[in-house]
Design a protein around this motif. Structure first.
Motif, PDB file in Angstrom:
ATOM      1  N   GLY A  53       0.843  -1.200   0.000  1.00 43.05           N
ATOM      2  CA  GLY A  53       0.000   0.000   0.000  1.00 43.05           C
ATOM      3  C   GLY A  53       0.872   1.241   0.000  1.00 43.05           C
ATOM      4  N   TRP A  54       0.347   2.318   0.550  1.00 44.87           N
ATOM      5  CA  TRP A  54       1.081   3.583   0.560  1.00 44.87           C
ATOM      6  C   TRP A  54       2.407   3.467   1.292  1.00 44.87           C
ATOM      7  CZ3 TRP A  54       0.297   8.025  -1.987  1.00 44.87           C
ATOM      8  CH2 TRP A  54      -0.926   8.182  -2.638  1.00 44.87           C
ATOM      9  N   GLY A  56       4.220   0.625   2.294  1.00 48.72           N
ATOM     10  CA  GLY A  56       5.152  -0.351   1.723  1.00 48.72           C
ATOM     11  C   GLY A  56       5.744   0.145   0.406  1.00 48.72           C
ATOM     12  N   SER A  74       2.429  -9.460  -0.670  1.00 49.51           N
ATOM     13  CA  SER A  74       1.105  -8.839  -0.587  1.00 49.51           C
ATOM     14  C   SER A  74       0.115  -9.706  -1.347  1.00 49.51           C
ATOM     15  CB  SER A  74       1.135  -7.432  -1.203  1.00 49.51           C
ATOM     16  OG  SER A  74      -0.166  -6.893  -1.231  1.00 49.51           O
ATOM     17  N   PRO A  75      -1.130  -9.798  -0.862  1.00 49.81           N
ATOM     18  CA  PRO A  75      -2.115 -10.571  -1.621  1.00 49.81           C
ATOM     19  C   PRO A  75      -2.581  -9.843  -2.881  1.00 49.81           C
ATOM     20  CG  PRO A  75      -3.100  -9.704   0.395  1.00 49.81           C
ATOM     21  CD  PRO A  75      -1.652  -9.322   0.413  1.00 49.81           C
ATOM     22  N   ARG A  76      -2.263  -8.529  -2.990  1.00 50.68           N
ATOM     23  CA  ARG A  76      -2.620  -7.786  -4.210  1.00 50.68           C
ATOM     24  C   ARG A  76      -1.324  -7.488  -4.952  1.00 50.68           C
ATOM     25  NH1 ARG A  76      -5.601  -2.830  -1.304  1.00 50.68           N
ATOM     26  NH2 ARG A  76      -3.571  -1.968  -1.794  1.00 50.68           N
ATOM     27  N   GLU A 119      -0.479 -14.005   1.185  1.00 54.20           N
ATOM     28  CA  GLU A 119      -0.973 -13.307   2.373  1.00 54.20           C
ATOM     29  C   GLU A 119      -0.127 -13.745   3.556  1.00 54.20           C
ATOM     30  OE1 GLU A 119      -5.193 -13.196   4.785  1.00 54.20           O
ATOM     31  OE2 GLU A 119      -4.953 -14.380   2.976  1.00 54.20           O
ATOM     32  N   LEU A 157       1.015  -3.399   6.778  1.00 57.46           N
ATOM     33  CA  LEU A 157      -0.166  -4.185   6.422  1.00 57.46           C
ATOM     34  C   LEU A 157      -1.451  -3.383   6.393  1.00 57.46           C
ATOM     35  CD1 LEU A 157       0.720  -7.371   8.478  1.00 57.46           C
ATOM     36  CD2 LEU A 157       0.506  -7.242   6.003  1.00 57.46           C
ATOM     37  N   VAL A 324      -3.834 -10.751  11.476  1.00 61.46           N
ATOM     38  CA  VAL A 324      -2.419 -11.151  11.577  1.00 61.46           C
ATOM     39  C   VAL A 324      -1.639 -10.165  12.456  1.00 61.46           C
ATOM     40  CG1 VAL A 324      -1.816 -10.042   9.376  1.00 61.46           C
ATOM     41  CG2 VAL A 324      -0.370 -11.819  10.249  1.00 61.46           C
ATOM     42  N   GLY A 358       2.613   3.096   8.531  1.00 65.46           N
ATOM     43  CA  GLY A 358       1.283   3.242   7.932  1.00 65.46           C
ATOM     44  C   GLY A 358       0.154   3.023   8.925  1.00 65.46           C
TER      45      GLY A 358
HETATM   46  P1  FAD Z   1      -2.759   0.171   2.753  1.00 61.89           P
HETATM   47  O1  FAD Z   1      -2.597   1.202   1.713  1.00 61.89           O
HETATM   48  O2  FAD Z   1      -4.135  -0.291   3.090  1.00 61.89           O
HETATM   49  O3  FAD Z   1      -1.888  -1.086   2.329  1.00 61.89           O
HETATM   50  C1  FAD Z   1      -1.884  -2.289   3.047  1.00 61.89           C
HETATM   51  C2  FAD Z   1      -1.194  -3.333   2.205  1.00 61.89           C
HETATM   52  O4  FAD Z   1      -1.092  -4.542   2.946  1.00 61.89           O
HETATM   53  C3  FAD Z   1      -1.960  -3.689   0.934  1.00 61.89           C
HETATM   54  O5  FAD Z   1      -1.062  -3.844  -0.116  1.00 61.89           O
HETATM   55  C4  FAD Z   1      -2.605  -5.018   1.261  1.00 61.89           C
HETATM   56  O6  FAD Z   1      -2.851  -5.804   0.121  1.00 61.89           O
HETATM   57  C5  FAD Z   1      -1.526  -5.619   2.126  1.00 61.89           C
HETATM   58  N1  FAD Z   1      -2.008  -6.680   3.007  1.00 61.89           N
HETATM   59  C6  FAD Z   1      -3.151  -6.754   3.671  1.00 61.89           C
HETATM   60  N2  FAD Z   1      -3.206  -7.891   4.395  1.00 61.89           N
HETATM   61  C7  FAD Z   1      -2.054  -8.546   4.154  1.00 61.89           C
HETATM   62  C8  FAD Z   1      -1.505  -9.771   4.613  1.00 61.89           C
HETATM   63  N3  FAD Z   1      -2.151 -10.555   5.471  1.00 61.89           N
HETATM   64  N4  FAD Z   1      -0.290 -10.132   4.169  1.00 61.89           N
HETATM   65  C9  FAD Z   1       0.405  -9.344   3.295  1.00 61.89           C
HETATM   66  N5  FAD Z   1      -0.068  -8.171   2.850  1.00 61.89           N
HETATM   67  C10 FAD Z   1      -1.277  -7.776   3.273  1.00 61.89           C
HETATM   68  N6  FAD Z   1      -5.584   9.230   2.800  1.00 61.89           N
HETATM   69  C11 FAD Z   1      -5.181  10.462   2.452  1.00 61.89           C
HETATM   70  O7  FAD Z   1      -4.139  10.914   2.928  1.00 61.89           O
HETATM   71  N7  FAD Z   1      -5.903  11.235   1.582  1.00 61.89           N
HETATM   72  C12 FAD Z   1      -7.045  10.788   1.008  1.00 61.89           C
HETATM   73  O8  FAD Z   1      -7.675  11.492   0.216  1.00 61.89           O
HETATM   74  C13 FAD Z   1      -7.501   9.478   1.352  1.00 61.89           C
HETATM   75  N8  FAD Z   1      -8.623   8.995   0.810  1.00 61.89           N
HETATM   76  C14 FAD Z   1      -9.001   7.714   1.088  1.00 61.89           C
HETATM   77  C15 FAD Z   1     -10.136   7.193   0.470  1.00 61.89           C
HETATM   78  C16 FAD Z   1     -10.535   5.893   0.722  1.00 61.89           C
HETATM   79  C17 FAD Z   1     -11.751   5.341   0.050  1.00 61.89           C
HETATM   80  C18 FAD Z   1      -9.774   5.087   1.609  1.00 61.89           C
HETATM   81  C19 FAD Z   1     -10.183   3.665   1.888  1.00 61.89           C
HETATM   82  C20 FAD Z   1      -8.663   5.602   2.247  1.00 61.89           C
HETATM   83  C21 FAD Z   1      -8.264   6.909   1.990  1.00 61.89           C
HETATM   84  N9  FAD Z   1      -7.139   7.455   2.601  1.00 61.89           N
HETATM   85  C22 FAD Z   1      -6.717   8.715   2.269  1.00 61.89           C
HETATM   86  C23 FAD Z   1      -6.401   6.697   3.628  1.00 61.89           C
HETATM   87  C24 FAD Z   1      -5.234   5.962   3.014  1.00 61.89           C
HETATM   88  O9  FAD Z   1      -5.661   5.176   1.940  1.00 61.89           O
HETATM   89  C25 FAD Z   1      -4.603   5.050   4.062  1.00 61.89           C
HETATM   90  O10 FAD Z   1      -4.244   5.804   5.169  1.00 61.89           O
HETATM   91  C26 FAD Z   1      -3.375   4.389   3.453  1.00 61.89           C
HETATM   92  O11 FAD Z   1      -3.785   3.498   2.455  1.00 61.89           O
HETATM   93  C27 FAD Z   1      -2.572   3.652   4.506  1.00 61.89           C
HETATM   94  O12 FAD Z   1      -1.481   3.056   3.862  1.00 61.89           O
HETATM   95  P2  FAD Z   1      -0.912   1.654   4.364  1.00 61.89           P
HETATM   96  O13 FAD Z   1       0.233   1.334   3.474  1.00 61.89           O
HETATM   97  O14 FAD Z   1      -0.705   1.677   5.820  1.00 61.89           O
HETATM   98  O15 FAD Z   1      -2.116   0.632   4.116  1.00 61.89           O
END
Ligand code: FAD
Length: 566
Positions: A53-54, A56, A74-76, A119, A157, A324, A358
């Motif tokens: 995600g953002w 990673g 990642s599962p995606r 995953e 995650l 997890v 994150g």
């Molecule tokens: P994520 O981006 O959710 O990434 C998590 C990653 O972990 C994914 O790749 C997923 O596939 C992977 N994963 C999950 N489970 C497992 C597992 N068991 N094993 C391995 N990998 C796994 N923020 C802003 O700053 N501005 C915005 O305008 C904004 N708009 C948003 C709109 C929506 C609809 C949503 C849902 C969120 C929005 N956000 C916004 C918030 C932002 O998307 C999150 O804060 C951000 O995605 C967090 O990043 P992250 O990498 O922590 O998690």
């Protein structure tokens, strides 16, 4: 030892012998780690990154991959630009325009980064390995389960939807977290319209089908409501004129205002705009259950319970912990926490060589609170327990410079104690500030300061910061004395993570948006929407997605949205 050709060969061997063949191993080797026989001789440390995600992705984008043996799980197999997910629900932009394959991102890095579409099902910090399950239901020869060993683990995650265990939510609501969710909503909206125009339905049934309910008045819920309203007004009204007077959009919010994490001016502007647009905003209501036809809620002020019929519900009320991560938190004594607690260098507390970034992580604020109290103490030179307003302003400025993230909380309107002090300072004739009073107010908000906001902005900055620490690790080992200005015993080799807030947007539909920018700057209206377009176009992860998104916007301007149900 370190010859580039040799190390490349080693990496290739690792992929072929330990990596791809691991998939084809027999069932007898369930869960066996992907191990390279020469691994121990390799001087490269193994870094395993969980999540694309953002957090990673920004870690991977800036990491000097040639210095480590990097594996990503990642599962995606793609990165999704989540801020544009609400636009996908109505076809304003296409799902494929906001995703970038992970392999595209990693192939640009200098070094070999391996990606596993799987995953993570268990993190074993004691043995430094993670257990994975391949993300395929069928057609997989051999093992679905395998494990990876690491020297450093980066947990990115994210979080999952929080339903607060409300009955019926999982079965009857849509979520808006993943690309698939947005695609499902897009189809369901069209289904609701197609069903509503079928012959033989009563008006009551048609109205129910066309009642769209959004639970949660935060940025995502509000943006979706605005998108849906635009979709209906600009496109669907022409295609389904016979039911145009039956459509209703309702936003249910448990707090007193929608967008209550924004400045008052923005939430007022949004509420007024929604009222003008005919979007029903029900504040002070907590949803207690959802069935396939009705949503039941409690009106807080009256204590009454009432039900309203619905055709589609989108649940958007904040985020919870992934199983997890929860399991890992139990192993390391953080079971009582909401997210993984790290120190200011993003190291998971109580764990060697594990980092969390994150939405799944939060920096412990205890040290920050101690520092804030120390700043106060130092300012109170005569030990009187009070500061003049000017001294107090200096103290607050000092805190904000050192800890920009605290500004959000100091000025947050939720924190009544603190806000009242700000109001006093702004308008009244109060000449002194009682330090104890302010300290007390701050300590009361300590629990709410536990985490930075769960946003892409925080996640991306943490990923970038952590990669810069990894990139300089070797250098710091060679020069343990550090730059002269940090040269004192007990100092950490890196500066701690500092969040820089660049502001936030709230698109409100009708080509209008609101934005809260640094320095208490608030901007609302049509020009802000154009700022939103330019910021989100520039923030795209690649030129490919940038071009796709901009052409989707253009297509929508010229031809409208596509309402085919595919
Ligand atoms: P994520 O981006 O959710 O990434 C998590 C990653 O972990 C994914 O790749 C997923 O596939 C992977 N994963 C999950 N489970 C497992 C597992 N068991 N094993 C391995 N990998 C796994 N923020 C802003 O700053 N501005 C915005 O305008 C904004 N708009 C948003 C709109 C929506 C609809 C949503 C849902 C969120 C929005 N956000 C916004 C918030 C932002 O998307 C999150 O804060 C951000 O995605 C967090 O990043 P992250 O990498 O922590 O998690």
């Amino acid at each position: 030892n370190g010859h580039p050709v040799a190390s490349k060969l080693l990496v290739l061997c690792t992929i072929s012998s330990g990596g791809l063949l691991a998939y084809a191993e027999s069932q007898s080797n369930v869960g066996s780690p992907i191990v390279d026989p020469n691994q121990n001789e390799s001087r490269k440390k193994r870094v395993v990154v969980l999540g694309t995600g953002w957090a990673g992705t920004s870690f991977l984008k800036y990491l000097d991959a040639s210095a480590y043996d990097v594996q990503v799980v990642s599962p995606r197999n793609y990165f999704a630009f989540t801020p544009l997910l609400p636009s996908v629900t109505c076809g304003t932009v296409e799902a494929r325009s906001i995703v970038e394959p992970v392999r595209n991102i990693i192939k640009k890095r200098n070094g070999e980064i391996k990606f596993w579409e799987a995953e993570c099902v268990k993190i074993d910090a004691a043995n430094k390995n993670v257990s994975l399950r391949a993300n395929f239901d069928q057609n997989l020869v051999g093992n679905k389960e395998f494990s990876l060993e690491y020297d450093y683990l980066v947990i990115a995650l994210g979080a999952q939807v929080n339903t607060f265990n409300t009955p019926g939510v999982n079965e009857n609501c849509h979520f808006l977290k993943e690309v698939e969710d947005a695609q499902k909503i897009r189809m369901s909206v069209i289904d609701c319209f197609e069903m509503a125009v079928l012959p033989g339905l009563s008006e009551e049934e048609r109205r129910r089908n066309l009642h769209f309910v959004i639970v949660g008045g935060g940025p995502t819920g509000v943006e979706f409501a605005a998108e849906l309203h635009d979709y209906f007004q600009e496109d669907l009204v022409k295609l389904y004129p016979m039911v145009k007077d039956l459509v209703k959009i309702t936003v249910i919010q448990s707090g007193d205002h929608i967008l209550n994490m924004f400045d008052d001016r923005i939430s007022n502007f949004a509420e007024k705009k929604f009222t003008r647009d005919g979007i029903d905003v029900q504040t002070g209501c907590r949803v207690v259950s959802v069935s396939d036809k009705e949503i039941t809620m409690k009106v807080k002020s009256k204590g009454e319970v009432c039900s309203i019929p619905h055709g589609l519900v989108v649940w958007s009320t904040g985020v919870g912990t992934r199983p997890v991560v929860r399991d890992f938190m139990q192993q390391i004594g953080q079971a009582d926490k909401r997210v993984l607690v790290t120190d200011e260098w993003l190291r998971v507390k109580g764990c060697e060589d594990v980092y969390a970034i994150g939405d799944c992580a939060s920096i412990s604020q205890r040290k920050i609170m101690e520092d804030i109290f120390t700043i106060f103490k130092a300012a109170d030179k005569d030990n009187s327990g009070t500061l003049t307003v000017d001294e107090f302003r200096d103290v607050v400025d000092d805190i904000i410079i050192r800890y920009p993230q605290v500004e959000l909380y100091l000025k947050s309107k939720h924190l009544q104690d603190v806000t009242d002090l700000w109001k006093d300072l702004d308008g009244s004739d109060k000449k002194e500030v009682n330090v104890e009073e302010f300290k007390l107010a701050l300590s009361q908000v300590d629990s709410q300061m536990k985490s930075l906001p769960a946003t892409a902005q925080v996640a991306a900055q943490q990923g970038t910061y952590l990669s810069s620490c990894f990139n300089r690790r070797e250098h710091c080992k060679e020069h343990p004395e550090g730059p002269r200005r940090f040269k004192s015993s007990g100092q950490h080799e890196f500066l701690p993570f500092r969040y820089k807030h660049f502001g936030q947007f709230a698109p409100l539909g009708g080509e209008q948006a609101a934005a809260e920018l640094p320095g208490d700057w608030v901007s609302m209206g049509h020009s802000t929407q154009w700022l939103w377009y330019s910021v989100y176009a520039s923030k795209q992860v690649s030129w490919r997605t940038r071009v796709l998104v901009v052409s989707d916007w253009t297509r929508r301007f010229i031809f409208g949205r596509d309402s085919s149900r595919i």
